[in-house]
Design a protein around this motif. Sequence first.
Motif, PDB file in Angstrom:
ATOM      1  N   ARG A  39      -3.841  -6.897  18.449  1.00 42.32           N
ATOM      2  CA  ARG A  39      -4.687  -7.201  17.200  1.00 42.32           C
ATOM      3  C   ARG A  39      -5.352  -8.363  17.070  1.00 42.32           C
ATOM      4  O   ARG A  39      -5.096  -9.203  18.017  1.00 42.32           O
ATOM      5  CB  ARG A  39      -3.636  -7.195  15.891  1.00 42.32           C
ATOM      6  N   ILE A  72     -17.515  -4.028  10.115  1.00 42.27           N
ATOM      7  CA  ILE A  72     -16.918  -4.197   8.732  1.00 42.27           C
ATOM      8  C   ILE A  72     -18.064  -4.858   8.341  1.00 42.27           C
ATOM      9  O   ILE A  72     -18.850  -5.685   8.062  1.00 42.27           O
ATOM     10  CB  ILE A  72     -15.400  -4.226   8.441  1.00 42.27           C
ATOM     11  N   THR A  84     -17.263   0.714   7.034  1.00 43.23           N
ATOM     12  CA  THR A  84     -17.059   0.445   8.255  1.00 43.23           C
ATOM     13  C   THR A  84     -17.432   1.555   9.069  1.00 43.23           C
ATOM     14  O   THR A  84     -18.008   2.581   8.503  1.00 43.23           O
ATOM     15  CB  THR A  84     -15.892   0.844   8.526  1.00 43.23           C
ATOM     16  N   TYR A  92     -17.645   2.601  13.681  1.00 38.53           N
ATOM     17  CA  TYR A  92     -16.976   2.699  14.885  1.00 38.53           C
ATOM     18  C   TYR A  92     -17.595   3.063  15.777  1.00 38.53           C
ATOM     19  O   TYR A  92     -18.059   4.507  15.765  1.00 38.53           O
ATOM     20  CB  TYR A  92     -15.545   3.047  14.823  1.00 38.53           C
ATOM     21  N   LYS A 114     -13.198   5.259  17.729  1.00 41.38           N
ATOM     22  CA  LYS A 114     -12.497   6.214  16.506  1.00 41.38           C
ATOM     23  C   LYS A 114     -11.286   6.760  16.596  1.00 41.38           C
ATOM     24  O   LYS A 114     -11.061   7.841  17.178  1.00 41.38           O
ATOM     25  CB  LYS A 114     -13.616   7.350  15.989  1.00 41.38           C
ATOM     26  N   ARG A 148      -8.306   4.823  16.818  1.00 40.80           N
ATOM     27  CA  ARG A 148      -7.935   4.136  17.511  1.00 40.80           C
ATOM     28  C   ARG A 148      -7.914   2.543  17.152  1.00 40.80           C
ATOM     29  O   ARG A 148      -6.597   1.902  17.109  1.00 40.80           O
ATOM     30  CB  ARG A 148      -8.362   4.312  19.068  1.00 40.80           C
ATOM     31  N   THR A 151      -9.226  -0.172  14.483  1.00 42.67           N
ATOM     32  CA  THR A 151      -9.632  -0.118  12.456  1.00 42.67           C
ATOM     33  C   THR A 151      -9.890  -1.433  12.340  1.00 42.67           C
ATOM     34  O   THR A 151      -8.795  -2.275  13.057  1.00 42.67           O
ATOM     35  CB  THR A 151      -8.669  -0.059  12.175  1.00 42.67           C
ATOM     36  N   THR A 152     -11.171  -2.073  12.104  1.00 44.09           N
ATOM     37  CA  THR A 152     -10.974  -2.763  11.685  1.00 44.09           C
ATOM     38  C   THR A 152     -10.624  -3.909  10.062  1.00 44.09           C
ATOM     39  O   THR A 152     -11.400  -2.481   9.133  1.00 44.09           O
ATOM     40  CB  THR A 152     -12.680  -3.394  11.809  1.00 44.09           C
ATOM     41  N   SER A 153     -10.632  -4.592   9.535  1.00 44.70           N
ATOM     42  CA  SER A 153     -10.866  -4.575   7.931  1.00 44.70           C
ATOM     43  C   SER A 153     -10.640  -6.499   8.122  1.00 44.70           C
ATOM     44  O   SER A 153     -11.144  -7.707   9.115  1.00 44.70           O
ATOM     45  CB  SER A 153      -8.453  -4.624   8.086  1.00 44.70           C
ATOM     46  N   GLN A 171      -7.544  -4.194  14.728  1.00 44.78           N
ATOM     47  CA  GLN A 171      -6.025  -3.292  15.505  1.00 44.78           C
ATOM     48  C   GLN A 171      -6.584  -2.665  16.424  1.00 44.78           C
ATOM     49  O   GLN A 171      -7.210  -1.643  15.776  1.00 44.78           O
ATOM     50  CB  GLN A 171      -5.686  -2.938  13.913  1.00 44.78           C
TER      51      GLN A 171
END
Length: 122
Positions: A18, A50, A57, A59, A64, A66, A68-70, A81
């Motif tokens: 992360r 994001i 969001t 990608y 995609k 795999r 993840t942005t937050s 992540q």
Amino acid sequence: VQLQASGGGLVQAGGSLRLSCAASGRTFSDYTVGWFRQAPEKEREFVGFIGWSGGITEYAPAMKGRFTTSRDNARNTVYLQMNSLESEDTAVYYCAAAFRTLSEASGVYDYWGQGTQVTVSS
């Protein structure tokens, strides 16, 4: 906006990392944060972004499912992540900020962090 990326390191293929992008300066909640990466002898490429409110969001196709942005605007921090990492994911990862713009193009991002190295061993 000043950005600082962190969280990179060495991980085995199939593992996870992360990344964090901590921001300071202007109103962070007005900025889209994009993630880019650059592998040795390769062009910089888009990873994901994001939007400023966190509701949008996007990608790159290879990420995609795999990655993840937050974001946590209260902490002025965006996260990336990364799961199921592959050796092809080895690169320096950068976060960047653009004022109220949703784009995959690196040229629209005005502020860049210093990058963090991710190395995936096979």
